[in-house]
Design an enzyme around this catalytic site. Structure first.
Site, PDB file in Angstrom:
ATOM      1  N   GLU A 133       0.085  -0.179   5.796  1.00 50.77           N
ATOM      2  CA  GLU A 133       1.056   0.196   6.800  1.00 50.77           C
ATOM      3  C   GLU A 133       0.657   2.121   6.507  1.00 50.77           C
ATOM      4  O   GLU A 133       0.701   2.259   7.966  1.00 50.77           O
ATOM      5  CB  GLU A 133       2.311  -0.141   5.810  1.00 50.77           C
ATOM      6  CG  GLU A 133       3.408   0.076   6.694  1.00 50.77           C
ATOM      7  CD  GLU A 133       3.753   0.892   6.895  1.00 50.77           C
ATOM      8  OE1 GLU A 133       4.560   1.859   8.371  1.00 50.77           O
ATOM      9  OE2 GLU A 133       3.893   1.566   6.288  1.00 50.77           O
TER      10      GLU A 133
ATOM     11  N   ASP B  99       0.828  -1.049  -0.198  1.00 44.70           N
ATOM     12  CA  ASP B  99      -0.015  -0.400  -0.192  1.00 44.70           C
ATOM     13  C   ASP B  99       1.128   0.993   0.278  1.00 44.70           C
ATOM     14  O   ASP B  99       1.363   1.510   0.413  1.00 44.70           O
ATOM     15  CB  ASP B  99      -1.554   0.201   1.223  1.00 44.70           C
ATOM     16  CG  ASP B  99      -0.023   0.024   2.815  1.00 44.70           C
ATOM     17  OD1 ASP B  99       0.255  -0.874   2.435  1.00 44.70           O
ATOM     18  OD2 ASP B  99      -0.894   0.951   3.131  1.00 44.70           O
TER      19      ASP B  99
END
Length: 454
Positions: free
Chosen positions: A156, A92
């Protein structure tokens, strides 16, 4: 026939690495469905899973984590009795911010001035490619000498803790002798560095209400309390005149005793404008690695274009507080919340919502794995010795893994050196750093396996 050196193998793999990184960067995998379709993250996760399967990983799985995102897991068995190494990255990314400020499209890997530009190129899609390069080089040179687990996180950057909660519920999944977190970076390009400490973080949203509804500023301004003005004054209470973070009860005088960060270098890396001073006191290393730092990362207020002459009834901000090792993030959250409620002007109503939280981290740099990594980095960067530094950012998973596997050695390396400009516009990765750190990781895995042989 003698196998060619690891460095030559990885050099030959770099064109493939660039093509794969371009494919991965193309996914707009911001783990916030309010900004980008969830399907972009799902497609990126599928890509990572397929890449692991192509490298003969077993038990490849898309893990549905409690925050609604997916982490990708795979296991590559090594020789009998070999140690297990967990390799971490996240797929991500941060949102691209102002796309018009990018010199090339943020989700299109573009080579310019010797660097590869694109969102996630360094943080941390490049980290996943680094792991692949190291493993491919070892496979071409007789095989991977350790058992390898790979975990690629899907949220994250949002700090929502999905993988942490999943790991706590499935503690056997990520168990390893050593963990390599591929999400930090060298102190500068060409200087091999492991990160010894991470600041933790807490993320809060604060909402200020003063009126039942917006009012005409000409009719009521000067007496009616303006929520936006109240919010501005409240946020200003979080800094002293020199810019030092000031949260009631939070210590701000700890010092960093390791590698120092010269102010001139920091100004250059941070691209501070001429004539603008740095904030805070103490050394630069004190300020960014050893002390708390508050940042207002967003404010909900009317935009300049289309603004009306109105007093605002309500205003909202999102606040990030970085918490250094030695301080507890949960306690810092309580102190920040109490500060915000205590410093509201004019009796304004203040509501605080916690969005995310992660504890700071300190690695044991005396462990045997660090010796193996130091040897590997010295070989990958001829003429340079491995350095240890702090990092002002946060990786909450580190503390979860340290708590779950207290005997595991944890090392932090990666591609996010200062020139990478992670989280900013025009993020980029140095292909030379990608190549050298992939060499270092491959040599580390070999060195570590040999150190564990009886």
């Amino acid at each position: 026939m003698t196998a060619r050196p690891i460095s030559e193998t990885i050099a030959s793999l770099m064109p493939r690495a660039k093509a794969e990184l371009a494919e991965l960067v193309a996914f707009q995998s911001v783990a916030d469905p309010a900004q980008f379709p969830k399907s972009e993250c799902e497609a990126a996760a599928d890509w990572v899973a397929d890449a692991l399967r192509a490298e003969d990983f077993r038990d490849v799985a898309l893990l549905d984590t409690p925050d609604g995102t997916r982490s990708v897991y795979g296991f590559l068995p090594g020789p009998a009795g070999a140690p297990t190494v967990l390799l971490y990255a996240h797929y991500d990314v941060q949102p691209p911010l102002d796309e018009s400020a990018w010199l090339s499209p943020p989700f299109e890997l573009t080579e310019r001035d010797g660097r590869w530009y694109g969102r996630g190129s360094a943080d941390c899609k490049g980290g996943f490619i680094m792991h692949l390069l190291a493993l491919r080089a070892l496979k071409a040179d007789g095989g991977v000498p350790v058992s390898v687990k790979v975990i690629a996180e899907g949220s994250e950057e949002q700090g929502t803790g999905g993988l942490e909660r999943y790991a706590e519920a499935h503690p056997e999944l990520l168990a390893a002798d050593t963990i390599v977190i591929g999400d930090t970076g060298n102190f500068r390009v060409g200087l091999p560095t492991v990160t010894a400490t991470l600041r933790g973080m807490t993320m809060l949203r604060v909402c200020v209400d003063t009126l039942e509804g917006n009012l005409h500023s000409g009719q009521f301004g000067g007496a009616a309390p303006d929520a936006l003005a109240a919010l501005i004054q409240l946020l200003a209470s979080l800094r002293a005149e020199d810019g030092t973070t000031t949260v009631d009860g939070l210590a701000t005088d700890t010092e960093w005793d390791g590698l120092q960060y010269p102010e001139a270098e920091f100004r250059k890396d941070a691209k501070v404008l001429d004539g603008v001073g740095l904030i805070g006191s103490g050394t630069v290393a004190d300020r960014i690695w050893a002390r708390p730092a508050v940042t207002v990362i967003g404010i909900d207020c009317p935009p300049v274009v289309g603004a009306t002459p109105s007093l605002q009834a309500s205003a909202r901000a999102q606040i990030s507080l970085r918490v250094p090792p030695g301080q507890d993030a949960a306690e810092a959250t309580e102190l920040l919340t109490a500060h915000l409620k205590a410093h509201a002007p004019w009796g304004a109503r203040v509501a605080v919502e916690q969005v995310g939280q992660g504890q700071p981290f300190r690695a044991d740099t005396s462990s045997p794995a660090y010796t193996s990594m130091a040897q590997a980095m010295a070989a990958a960067y001829p003429g340079e010795e491995m350095q240890t530094s702090g990092m002002g950012g946060s990786i909450p998973l580190c503390n979860t893994l340290a708590a779950l596997y207290p005997e595991a050695e944890i090392l932090l390396i990666g591609l996010s050196e200062p020139e990478a400009q992670i989280h900013a516009v025009n993020e980029s990765v140095s292909p030379q750093e990608l190549e050298r750190l992939s060499i270092a990781e491959a040599l580390f895995l070999r060195n570590y396996a040999e150190s564990k042989q009886v």
